[in-house]
Design a protein around this motif. Structure first.
Motif, PDB file in Angstrom:
ATOM      1  N   PRO A 160      92.574 -87.089 -83.743  1.00 39.94           N
ATOM      2  CA  PRO A 160      92.950 -86.559 -85.000  1.00 39.94           C
ATOM      3  C   PRO A 160      91.831 -86.658 -86.138  1.00 39.94           C
ATOM      4  O   PRO A 160      91.273 -87.702 -86.510  1.00 39.94           O
ATOM      5  N   GLY A 161      91.372 -85.648 -86.776  1.00 40.36           N
ATOM      6  CA  GLY A 161      90.217 -85.378 -87.586  1.00 40.36           C
ATOM      7  C   GLY A 161      88.771 -85.515 -87.030  1.00 40.36           C
ATOM      8  O   GLY A 161      87.831 -85.765 -87.463  1.00 40.36           O
ATOM      9  N   ASP A 162      88.774 -85.481 -85.592  1.00 40.95           N
ATOM     10  CA  ASP A 162      87.632 -85.578 -84.813  1.00 40.95           C
ATOM     11  C   ASP A 162      87.504 -84.343 -83.963  1.00 40.95           C
ATOM     12  O   ASP A 162      88.116 -84.336 -82.682  1.00 40.95           O
ATOM     13  N   ASP A 163      87.224 -83.025 -84.549  1.00 40.16           N
ATOM     14  CA  ASP A 163      87.229 -81.842 -83.617  1.00 40.16           C
ATOM     15  C   ASP A 163      85.579 -81.623 -83.322  1.00 40.16           C
ATOM     16  O   ASP A 163      84.760 -81.934 -84.164  1.00 40.16           O
ATOM     17  N   ARG A 164      85.441 -81.173 -82.203  1.00 41.60           N
ATOM     18  CA  ARG A 164      84.061 -80.758 -81.682  1.00 41.60           C
ATOM     19  C   ARG A 164      83.859 -79.406 -81.128  1.00 41.60           C
ATOM     20  O   ARG A 164      85.026 -78.947 -80.728  1.00 41.60           O
ATOM     21  N   ASP A 165      82.734 -78.998 -81.330  1.00 40.29           N
ATOM     22  CA  ASP A 165      82.442 -77.578 -80.742  1.00 40.29           C
ATOM     23  C   ASP A 165      82.665 -77.564 -79.144  1.00 40.29           C
ATOM     24  O   ASP A 165      82.290 -78.566 -78.477  1.00 40.29           O
ATOM     25  N   ASP A 166      83.169 -76.554 -78.683  1.00 40.38           N
ATOM     26  CA  ASP A 166      82.973 -76.071 -77.364  1.00 40.38           C
ATOM     27  C   ASP A 166      81.806 -75.205 -77.286  1.00 40.38           C
ATOM     28  O   ASP A 166      81.865 -74.166 -77.717  1.00 40.38           O
ATOM     29  N   ILE A 167      80.834 -75.725 -76.308  1.00 39.26           N
ATOM     30  CA  ILE A 167      79.395 -74.930 -76.301  1.00 39.26           C
ATOM     31  C   ILE A 167      79.409 -74.416 -74.995  1.00 39.26           C
ATOM     32  O   ILE A 167      79.539 -75.084 -73.788  1.00 39.26           O
ATOM     33  N   VAL A 168      79.132 -72.989 -74.804  1.00 37.48           N
ATOM     34  CA  VAL A 168      79.083 -72.428 -73.433  1.00 37.48           C
ATOM     35  C   VAL A 168      77.501 -72.444 -73.191  1.00 37.48           C
ATOM     36  O   VAL A 168      76.794 -72.030 -73.964  1.00 37.48           O
ATOM     37  N   MET A 169      77.074 -72.622 -72.140  1.00 35.76           N
ATOM     38  CA  MET A 169      75.781 -72.640 -71.395  1.00 35.76           C
ATOM     39  C   MET A 169      75.749 -71.967 -70.369  1.00 35.76           C
ATOM     40  O   MET A 169      76.651 -72.006 -69.555  1.00 35.76           O
ATOM     41  N   LEU A 170      74.620 -71.345 -70.096  1.00 35.65           N
ATOM     42  CA  LEU A 170      74.450 -70.403 -68.915  1.00 35.65           C
ATOM     43  C   LEU A 170      73.045 -70.524 -68.294  1.00 35.65           C
ATOM     44  O   LEU A 170      72.001 -70.901 -68.969  1.00 35.65           O
ATOM     45  N   LEU A 171      73.155 -70.695 -67.114  1.00 34.88           N
ATOM     46  CA  LEU A 171      71.915 -70.957 -66.120  1.00 34.88           C
ATOM     47  C   LEU A 171      71.803 -69.757 -65.324  1.00 34.88           C
ATOM     48  O   LEU A 171      72.323 -69.440 -64.137  1.00 34.88           O
ATOM     49  N   PRO A 172      70.710 -68.733 -65.400  1.00 37.60           N
ATOM     50  CA  PRO A 172      70.435 -67.561 -64.515  1.00 37.60           C
ATOM     51  C   PRO A 172      69.923 -68.214 -63.275  1.00 37.60           C
ATOM     52  O   PRO A 172      68.993 -69.217 -63.485  1.00 37.60           O
ATOM     53  N   LEU A 173      70.353 -67.907 -62.356  1.00 43.18           N
ATOM     54  CA  LEU A 173      69.577 -68.368 -61.044  1.00 43.18           C
ATOM     55  C   LEU A 173      68.684 -67.674 -60.386  1.00 43.18           C
ATOM     56  O   LEU A 173      68.078 -67.813 -59.410  1.00 43.18           O
ATOM     57  N   HIS A 174      68.090 -66.521 -61.004  1.00 43.63           N
ATOM     58  CA  HIS A 174      66.921 -65.725 -60.628  1.00 43.63           C
ATOM     59  C   HIS A 174      65.801 -65.590 -61.411  1.00 43.63           C
ATOM     60  O   HIS A 174      65.939 -65.694 -62.604  1.00 43.63           O
TER      61      HIS A 174
END
Length: 174
Positions: A160-174
């Motif tokens: 409660p009172g401790d919300d965090r961002d959800d961060i999307v990360m991407l790694l292209p493989l080529h």
């Protein structure tokens, strides 16, 4: 000493117990792997069973890193997309290194092995993962070649009172 990685190891009682111990220990060391400390093995077990079910159905692959003693020291699960327009990338999740091995470069080894595994899957061009904000994880993933491609502010409530961002990360493989 580097880790030894195995893709799709046989699910034995020893592997199951090693995964439970790893996930519990990482969670209790405040690792961002789906739980908030304190947890025990019985709290983690239902989530591991879900992972095993996805593996049995062919929707998920498991990469395990073993330390010099043959103990489960690191994992990454790779989940295939079922949406027909997104089958060219996989999700990496439950990416973790045991706390006793932190600072040895094993996280980088795990991410490199994860990318190698994903490259071996036909038609896969990228890896996506999410991480919890507030821990600097996006900087670590960024230093391993991942790029931040999205952020949902306050999407993860760790208390409660401790919300965090959800961060999307991407790694292209080529």
């Amino acid at each position: 000493m580097p880790l030894t990685f195995t893709l799709d190891p046989a699910v034995t009682p020893e592997l199951r117990d090693g995964l439970l111990d790893l996930w519990t220990d990482v969670s209790n060391a405040d690792g961002a792997v789906g739980f908030v400390a304190p947890v025990d093995r019985e709290t983690v077990r239902p989530e591991l069973v879900k992972h095993f079910a996805a593996m049995a159905e062919g929707r998920t692959r498991l990469l395990v890193g073993y330390d010099e003693d043959g103990t489960v020291a690191a994992t990454a699960f790779l989940a295939f997309n079922t949406h027909r327009l997104m089958t060219h990338w996989v999700w990496a999740y439950t990416v973790m290194v045991h706390p006793r091995h932190q600072g040895k470069g094993y996280g980088r080894e795990l991410l490199a092995a994860t990318a190698d595994a994903a490259r071996s899957f036909e038609g896969i061009e990228a890896i996506r993962l999410t991480c919890r904000g507030g821990l600097g994880l996006e900087r670590f993933y960024g230093s391993c070649g991942y790029k931040e491609v999205g952020r949902i502010p306050g999407a993860i409530r760790v208390a409660p009172g401790d919300d965090r961002d959800d961060i999307v990360m991407l790694l292209p493989l080529h």
